[in-house]
Design an enzyme around this catalytic site. Structure first.
Site, mmCIF file in Angstrom:
data_model
loop_
_atom_site.group_PDB
_atom_site.id
_atom_site.type_symbol
_atom_site.label_atom_id
_atom_site.label_comp_id
_atom_site.label_asym_id
_atom_site.label_seq_id
_atom_site.Cartn_x
_atom_site.Cartn_y
_atom_site.Cartn_z
ATOM 1 N N ARG A 11 9.386 5.479 37.619
ATOM 2 C CA ARG A 11 10.124 5.686 38.877
ATOM 3 C C ARG A 11 10.861 7.018 38.952
ATOM 4 O O ARG A 11 11.567 7.255 39.921
ATOM 5 C CB ARG A 11 11.093 4.522 39.142
ATOM 6 C CG ARG A 11 10.368 3.290 39.612
ATOM 7 C CD ARG A 11 11.302 2.215 40.119
ATOM 8 N NE ARG A 11 10.541 1.021 40.473
ATOM 9 C CZ ARG A 11 11.021 -0.212 40.447
ATOM 10 N NH1 ARG A 11 12.278 -0.412 40.082
ATOM 11 N NH2 ARG A 11 10.269 -1.232 40.795
ATOM 12 N N ARG A 24 4.082 -1.524 29.829
ATOM 13 C CA ARG A 24 5.550 -1.495 29.745
ATOM 14 C C ARG A 24 6.027 -1.900 28.349
ATOM 15 O O ARG A 24 5.371 -2.693 27.671
ATOM 16 C CB ARG A 24 6.142 -2.391 30.843
ATOM 17 C CG ARG A 24 5.829 -1.800 32.220
ATOM 18 C CD ARG A 24 6.352 -2.645 33.348
ATOM 19 N NE ARG A 24 7.809 -2.726 33.332
ATOM 20 C CZ ARG A 24 8.507 -3.489 34.173
ATOM 21 N NH1 ARG A 24 7.881 -4.234 35.067
ATOM 22 N NH2 ARG A 24 9.814 -3.498 34.112
ATOM 23 N N SER A 65 19.612 -4.047 28.887
ATOM 24 C CA SER A 65 18.477 -4.710 29.540
ATOM 25 C C SER A 65 18.756 -6.195 29.653
ATOM 26 O O SER A 65 18.889 -6.895 28.652
ATOM 27 C CB SER A 65 17.191 -4.504 28.746
ATOM 28 O OG SER A 65 16.216 -5.448 29.171
ATOM 29 N N ASP A 77 17.604 -1.135 39.999
ATOM 30 C CA ASP A 77 16.398 -1.273 40.832
ATOM 31 C C ASP A 77 16.505 -0.505 42.152
ATOM 32 O O ASP A 77 15.555 -0.483 42.938
ATOM 33 C CB ASP A 77 16.131 -2.753 41.112
ATOM 34 C CG ASP A 77 15.705 -3.491 39.844
ATOM 35 O OD1 ASP A 77 15.165 -2.841 38.926
ATOM 36 O OD2 ASP A 77 15.922 -4.711 39.767
ATOM 37 N N SER A 94 15.643 -12.171 40.519
ATOM 38 C CA SER A 94 16.117 -12.481 39.156
ATOM 39 C C SER A 94 16.612 -13.924 39.068
ATOM 40 O O SER A 94 16.334 -14.635 38.095
ATOM 41 C CB SER A 94 17.271 -11.543 38.781
ATOM 42 O OG SER A 94 16.803 -10.234 38.635
ATOM 43 N N GLN A 106 16.724 -8.346 30.759
ATOM 44 C CA GLN A 106 15.547 -9.128 30.361
ATOM 45 C C GLN A 106 15.552 -9.376 28.860
ATOM 46 O O GLN A 106 15.276 -10.483 28.404
ATOM 47 C CB GLN A 106 14.267 -8.394 30.783
ATOM 48 C CG GLN A 106 14.130 -8.340 32.299
ATOM 49 C CD GLN A 106 12.924 -7.556 32.765
ATOM 50 O OE1 GLN A 106 12.218 -6.943 31.964
ATOM 51 N NE2 GLN A 106 12.682 -7.567 34.061
ATOM 52 N N ARG A 116 14.910 -17.297 36.931
ATOM 53 C CA ARG A 116 15.761 -18.047 36.001
ATOM 54 C C ARG A 116 15.895 -19.498 36.432
ATOM 55 O O ARG A 116 15.877 -20.411 35.602
ATOM 56 C CB ARG A 116 17.134 -17.376 35.889
ATOM 57 C CG ARG A 116 17.058 -16.064 35.080
ATOM 58 C CD ARG A 116 18.267 -15.195 35.321
ATOM 59 N NE ARG A 116 18.333 -14.018 34.471
ATOM 60 C CZ ARG A 116 17.628 -12.892 34.663
ATOM 61 N NH1 ARG A 116 16.768 -12.797 35.683
ATOM 62 N NH2 ARG A 116 17.771 -11.859 33.844
ATOM 63 N N GLY A 131 7.688 -8.188 34.786
ATOM 64 C CA GLY A 131 8.345 -7.990 33.492
ATOM 65 C C GLY A 131 9.308 -9.117 33.175
ATOM 66 O O GLY A 131 9.435 -9.531 32.016
#
Ligand code: S3P
Length: 427
Positions: free
Chosen positions: A343, A119, A164, A312, A20, A166, A24, A91
Site C-alpha cells: 500500500r 503476506r 499487529s 487501514d 474485524s 492479528q 472474531r 489475513g
C-alpha cells in the site's frame, strides 16, 4: 467502474458491520459453550472465508433473517477438516485461525489467494511453534500455505516485533487452550477487539502496562450481540465529505473503539469538522454516529505512534491529502507494504496517474497538495481499500475517473459503488 465528479454529498447512511469484529464473533462463538446469536455480521468475502473455514471444522451455523446462529463446540472442540482451508484474501482469517488450530491436535492446511500467499506468516508461526505446535509454511516457514498440528501447548510471554492485532490475537487464542497465563507484549497498542470480546464472554483477560494476558482453559459463554458499523468503511464517507465542497455526511452505528478511530483524529487536525457521538455499546465495543462536514483542509504530519489506530485508512488519507493544502507526511508505517497490496508502492503509483505529487519511502509517503487533479484510469491492484480510496478521490477529479478491477470491494463492502452513486460501466 466510472465515477463522475460529484456535487455535494448530503447524506445519512449505515455501513457494513465491522470486519474485524465479524471475524472474531464467528470464531469465538465457535469456541463457546452453547448457542450464539450475531446480528449485522459483515457480508463481504473475507468474513465468508472465516465462516466457510469454521463450517469445514465442524461448526454448525445458519441464518435467521439478519442473525447468524452459531452452535459453539467449546474450547478444543473443533473437528479435523477433510480438506484444505481456503482463507481467500483474508489475513485475519488465516492468522487468527492458525492460533485457534494450534490448540487442536489434528492436522490442518491453510491457504489463500495469490495476495495472501505473499503476506508474512512467520510472525504468527514463530510464537505458535514456541508454544509447542507444529507450525510450518512455504519458504522456510514464512509464507502460506501453512500446516498446523497443535495439541498440548505451554503458556508463554511473547513480545511482538511489530504492532499487529492479528498476531496478538493468534497468540491469545492459542493461549485460551493451554494451562497457565499467556502474555503478549506490543511495541504500540493495536486494535483490541479480541480482548474486549473474550472478556465479554467471560474469559480470563488480564491487562498490565503494555501487555495483555489470557488465563487458559476458562470456558467461553456464548455471544448475543450486534456487530457495529465498520469505522474503516465509514472513513470513505468521511473522506468524501472532505473532498467535495458543501458536503455533510453522517454515518450511524459505527464502532468507536479508540484503537480504530485514529483516522478521524487525523482529519480533525487537518481542519475537518468531525463529530463522534457515542450512543451505546455492543459486544464490549463503544458504538455511535460520525458526522463530517466539508472544510478546506491543510496537510499534517502523522506520527509513527498514530499509525496502528489508522492502519487501514492510509489509502483514503492519501486521497484526502491530495486535496489538502501543504505537505502531509506519514512515517513509521512500513507495515503498509504487507497489506492486501503493497500500500505504499501501489498507492503512490496510482495517485501519480491523477497528477498528485507523491514521494514514497520505505515506511511511508509524503504528498504535497493541493494537486491539480486530472482524469485517470486507476487500477485497484485487487486491493479493496485501494479501490475505495481511488473511487472517493475520483469524486474530486474534474471530469471524474475510472477504477479497474473495481470488484475488489466485495472483500469488505460489496455495495460500495452503489453507495457512492457511481455509474456502472462494465462489459
Ligand atoms: C486486523 C488487524 C490489522 C488490520 C487488518 C485487520 C484485525 O492487521 O490491518 O485489516 O482484524 O486484527 P495487522 O494485525 O497485520 O496489523
Amino acid at each position: 467502474m466510472r465515477v463522475a465528479g460529484s456535487g455535494p454529498f448530503r447524506r445519512e447512511l449505515r455501513v457494513p458491520g465491522d470486519k474485524s469484529v465479524s471475524h472474531r464473533a464467528l470464531m469465538f462463538a465457535a469456541l463457546a459453550e452453547g448457542t450464539s446469536r450475531i446480528r449485522g455480521l459483515q457480508a463481504g468475502a473475507d468474513v465468508a472465508s472465516t465462516r466457510a473455514a469454521l463450517e469445514r471444522l465442524g461448526v454448525a451455523m445458519w441464518d435467521e433473517g439478519d442473525t447468524v446462529v452459531v452452535e459453539g463446540r467449546g474450547l478444543g472442540g473443533l473437528r479435523e477438516p477433510d480438506d484444505v482451508l481456503d482463507c481467500g484474501n483474508s489475513g485475519t482469517t488465516m492468522r487468527l485461525l492458525a492460533g485457534v488450530l494450534a490448540g487442536h491436535g489434528f492436522l490442518s492446511v491453510l491457504t489463500g489467494d495469490a495476495s495472501l500467499r505473499q503476506r508474512p506468516m512467520a510472525r504468527v508461526l514463530d510464537p505458535l511453534r514456541e508454544m509447542g505446535a507444529l507450525a510450518l509454511g512455504r519458504r522456510e516457514d514464512r509464507l502460506a500455505p501453512l500446516v498446523i498440528r497443535g495439541g498440548s501447548l505451554r503458556a508463554l510471554t511473547w513480545r511482538l516485533p511489530v504492532a499487529s492485532a492479528q498476531v496478538k490475537s493468534a497468540v491469545l487464542l492459542a493461549g485460551l487452550h493451554c494451562r497457565g497465563t499467556t502474555w503478549v507484549e506490543e511495541p504500540a497498542p493495536s486494535r483490541d477487539h479480541t480482548e474486549r470480546m473474550l472478556e465479554a464472554m467471560g474469559a480470563g483477560i488480564v491487562r498490565e502496562d503494555g501487555r495483555v494476558g489470557v488465563r487458559g482453559r476458562v470456558p467461553l459463554a456464548p455471544l448475543d450481540m450486534e456487530v457495529p458499523g465498520d469505522p474503516s468503511a465509514a472513513a470513505f464517507w468521511a473522506a468524501a465529505a472532505c473532498l467535495v465542497p458543501g458536503s455533510r455526511v453522517t454515518v450511524r452505528g459505527v464502532c468507536l473503539n479508540p484503537t480504530r478511530t485514529g483516522f478521524f483524529r487525523i482529519l480533525r487536525r487537518m481542519g475537518a469538522a468531525v463529530e463522534l457521538r457515542p450512543t451505546g455499546t455492543s459486544g464490549g465495543e463503544p458504538v455511535g454516529d460520525v458526522t463530517v462536514e466539508h472544510r478546506a483542509l491543510r496537510g499534517t504530519r502523522v506520527d509513527p505512534a498514530e499509525v496502528p489506530a489508522a492502519i487501514d485508512e492510509f489509502p483514503v488519507l492519501a486521497a484526502v491529502a491530495a486535496a489538502a493544502g501543504g505537505v502531509t507526511e506519514v512515517t513509521g508505517a512500513g507495515e503498509l507494504r504487507h497489506k492486501e497490496s503493497d500500500r505504499i508502492g501501489t498507492l503512490a503509483g496510482e495517485l501519480r496517474k491523477a497528477g498528485v505529487e507523491v514521494e514514497a519511502f520505505e515506511d511511508g509517503f509524503r504528498i504535497r497538495g493541493p494537486a491539480a487533479l486530472r482524469p485517470a484510469v486507476f487500477d485497484s491492484h485487487g486491493d479493496h481499500r485501494l479501490a475505495m480510496a481511488l473511487g472517493v478521490l475520483s469524486l474530486a477529479i474534474p471530469g471524474g475517473a475510472e477504477v479497474t478491477r473495481a470488484d475488489a470491494v466485495a472483500v469488505s463492502y460489496s455495495r460500495f459503488w452503489e453507495d457512492l452513486g457511481g455509474n456502472p460501466d462494465r462489459p
